[in-house]
Scaffold this motif. Structure first.
Motif, short mmCIF file in Angstrom:
data_model
loop_
_atom_site.label_atom_id
_atom_site.label_comp_id
_atom_site.label_asym_id
_atom_site.label_seq_id
_atom_site.Cartn_x
_atom_site.Cartn_y
_atom_site.Cartn_z
N SER A 209 0.82 -1.21 0.00
CA SER A 209 0.00 0.00 0.00
C SER A 209 0.86 1.26 0.00
O SER A 209 2.02 1.25 0.41
N ASN A 210 0.25 2.36 -0.49
CA ASN A 210 0.88 3.68 -0.47
C ASN A 210 2.22 3.71 -1.20
O ASN A 210 3.23 4.16 -0.68
N ASN A 233 -4.00 2.55 -2.41
CA ASN A 233 -3.33 3.81 -2.73
C ASN A 233 -2.09 3.61 -3.60
O ASN A 233 -0.97 3.94 -3.22
N ASN A 234 -2.31 3.06 -4.80
CA ASN A 234 -1.29 2.97 -5.83
C ASN A 234 -1.84 3.60 -7.11
O ASN A 234 -2.83 4.33 -7.07
N TYR A 235 -1.18 3.31 -8.24
CA TYR A 235 -1.61 3.89 -9.51
C TYR A 235 -2.12 2.82 -10.49
O TYR A 235 -2.01 2.95 -11.70
N LEU A 236 -2.68 1.75 -9.95
CA LEU A 236 -3.12 0.64 -10.80
C LEU A 236 -4.27 1.06 -11.71
O LEU A 236 -5.25 1.67 -11.25
N SER A 258 -8.37 -0.53 -3.14
CA SER A 258 -8.92 0.80 -2.96
C SER A 258 -7.90 1.89 -3.28
O SER A 258 -6.69 1.66 -3.24
N HIS A 259 -8.42 3.08 -3.65
CA HIS A 259 -7.59 4.25 -3.97
C HIS A 259 -6.59 3.94 -5.10
O HIS A 259 -5.39 4.14 -4.96
N ASN A 260 -7.09 3.44 -6.20
CA ASN A 260 -6.30 3.25 -7.41
C ASN A 260 -7.02 3.94 -8.58
O ASN A 260 -7.83 4.84 -8.36
N ASP A 281 -12.95 0.69 -3.01
CA ASP A 281 -13.29 2.09 -2.81
C ASP A 281 -12.37 3.03 -3.58
O ASP A 281 -11.19 2.71 -3.81
N ASP A 282 -12.91 4.20 -3.92
CA ASP A 282 -12.12 5.31 -4.47
C ASP A 282 -11.30 4.92 -5.69
O ASP A 282 -10.11 5.18 -5.79
N ASN A 283 -11.97 4.26 -6.63
CA ASN A 283 -11.41 4.03 -7.95
C ASN A 283 -12.25 4.81 -8.97
O ASN A 283 -12.96 5.75 -8.60
N GLU A 284 -12.20 4.42 -10.22
CA GLU A 284 -13.00 5.05 -11.27
C GLU A 284 -13.86 4.01 -11.97
O GLU A 284 -14.12 4.08 -13.16
N LEU A 285 -14.33 3.02 -11.19
CA LEU A 285 -15.07 1.90 -11.77
C LEU A 285 -16.36 2.36 -12.42
O LEU A 285 -17.17 3.07 -11.81
#
Length: 443
Positions: A209-210, A233-236, A258-260, A281-285
């Motif tokens: 993560s991160n 919290n990566n850039y996948l 989450s957070h990709n 959570d917090d993707n662009e799905l």
């Protein structure tokens, strides 16, 4: 196992290879066979130890020839106890060698050396050299060094957990301990997965993560014991099909994406059928996999703050403990505005597909083209339980999430627990029956 003169026996201890000697890390219990004679019992508990096979010179005898001995060193006795090997082994007990266990029965002194929790391959190699040393033949072909007391780092229990939360602590010149079961590497600005991590065959939890990781190598799937994968919290941008087709199908239970920057998950994602906890959570799905109902063991699902317009039809097949879909761009369903894809008359393909599923006929790539098999795997189901392939009526209706989950996080700030879901009808008749019930409920 016969070893040539060029062979060098190597044993991994920590992060290093030890050459010119044979060493084995494991739990050891040395049991005297004379104890019952004196009415005594051994305490029945092994100690962490390092066993070495090497040369020993008797300093009391001038110019004495070196003999091959077994040295057992523990934390309490780092100098160790030595046992002569040539023609001094009465029996090898190796029934459970594939479980990392074995017993060596010595003649003099009358003791049994019980080995436990050893690496299986290292144990087998070690026993092979012991046999050669016992026979005294071909032992010269193994370049053994003089026996020396073990270091504390060699005897200590292998490290099972490592947490790195700073770039300055990241190992650049040394390997990760081979024995790791939990590895966390966070806030290190990694842009890719370090291939050294993928050699940790005992790894059960990998937390990356991160970081700044954009792509996952498919060979992460070779970590057969991996049950938790945290990539928060990566850039996948994609989750590869190769991972979905790997051994993770049988091991992965917790997945945090989450957070990709994910926009979609492949249909093959639902082959990870051991998943219990999934965080998106917090993707662009823009959509969830249409076959998400295949995740029969899934109990916790969070996909808050994405761009989902609606849920796939299969979503209603899930049986969850907790679901969180807050903050998505859900459409307002209108069952009176259907999308009609009916084929009248139905094509031969449609008729054959419906019959295949209805009568549960076997199919596979050895019978049908692969694309047809995939279509059949993803065939739609009408509320009447009849299948439909390309001939259907599609509408979006509201689903009360309490029908699929015990605990529901509110979908929006208005306190709603309903979300739009796709629904398919195989015929005008089924759609008409649905409309009748819909109007009755909303009178």
């Amino acid at each position: 196992m016969l070893l040539s003169r060029q062979t060098r026996i190597m044993s991994t201890v920590g992060d290093y290879f030890i050459l010119d000697t044979m060493k084995l890390q494991c739990e050891v219990e040395v049991i005297s066979r004379m104890l019952p004679t004196f009415g005594m019992r051994n305490r029945g508990k092994g100690n962490r130890a390092v066993l070495s096979i090497g040369k020993h010179h008797d300093r009391g005898i001038k110019n004495s020839a070196a003999t091959i001995h077994l040295l057992i060193c523990t934390l309490k006795d780092k100098s160790g106890s030595k046992y002569k090997l040539k023609e001094n082994i009465e029996h090898f007990f190796t029934k459970f060698v594939d479980e990392g266990k074995a017993t060596i029965r010595l003649k003099e002194p009358a003791v049994d050396v019980c080995l436990n929790k050893a690496d299986v391959n290292n144990l087998k190699n070690f026993l092979s050299v012991l046999r050669l040393a016992h026979r005294g033949s071909e032992i010269d072909s193994i370049p053994l060094s003089n026996l020396a007391p073990a270091k504390t780092s060699e005897i200590e229990k292998p490290k099972a957990k490592m947490v790195i939360t700073s770039r300055k602590d990241y190992p650049l010149t040394t390997n990760f301990p081979y024995s790791l079961e939990l590895l966390q590497v966070s806030y290190c600005r990694l842009t890719r997965v370090d291939m050294r991590m993928l050699c940790l065959r005992r790894l059960r939890k990998l937390d990356l993560s991160n970081n700044h990781i954009r792509k996952l190598p498919a060979i992460i799937g070779d970590l057969a014991c991996l049950s938790e994968l945290v990539l928060h919290n990566n850039y996948l941008e994609i989750f590869s099909i190769g991972l979905c087709n790997s051994t993770l199908q049988k091991s992965l239970q917790f997945l945090d994406l989450s957070h990709n920057r994910l926009r979609a998950l492949p249909l093959q994602f639902c082959q990870l059928q051991e998943l219990v906890h999934l965080k998106l959570d917090d993707n662009e799905l823009l959509r969830l996999p249409s076959n998400i109902g295949q995740l029969t063991k899934l109990r916790f699902l969070t996909a808050a703050r994405n761009k989902l317009p609606y849920l796939p039809c299969d979503f209603q097949l899930l049986c969850l403990e907790n679901v969180d879909l807050f903050g998505n761009l859900f459409d307002h369903p209108n069952p009176l505005l259907p999308t009609i894809h009916l084929q009248i008359p139905m094509t031969l393909l449609e008729v054959a597909a419906r019959a295949t599923i209805k009568y549960r006929l076997a199919y596979g790539p050895h019978i049908l083209p692969a694309h047809l098999c995939q279509d059949l795997d993803l065939i739609k189901t009408c509320p009447c339980r009849r299948p439909c392939l390309d001939s259907f009526i599609q509408v979006v209706v509201n689903l009360n999430l309490h029908q699929v989950s015990h605990t529901v996080v509110l979908v929006d700030n208005m306190g709603s627990t309903e979300a739009p879901i796709l629904c398919y009808f195989c015929s005008l008749t089924c759609y008409s029956e649905f409309l009748d019930k819909y109007h009755q409920r909303n009178r």
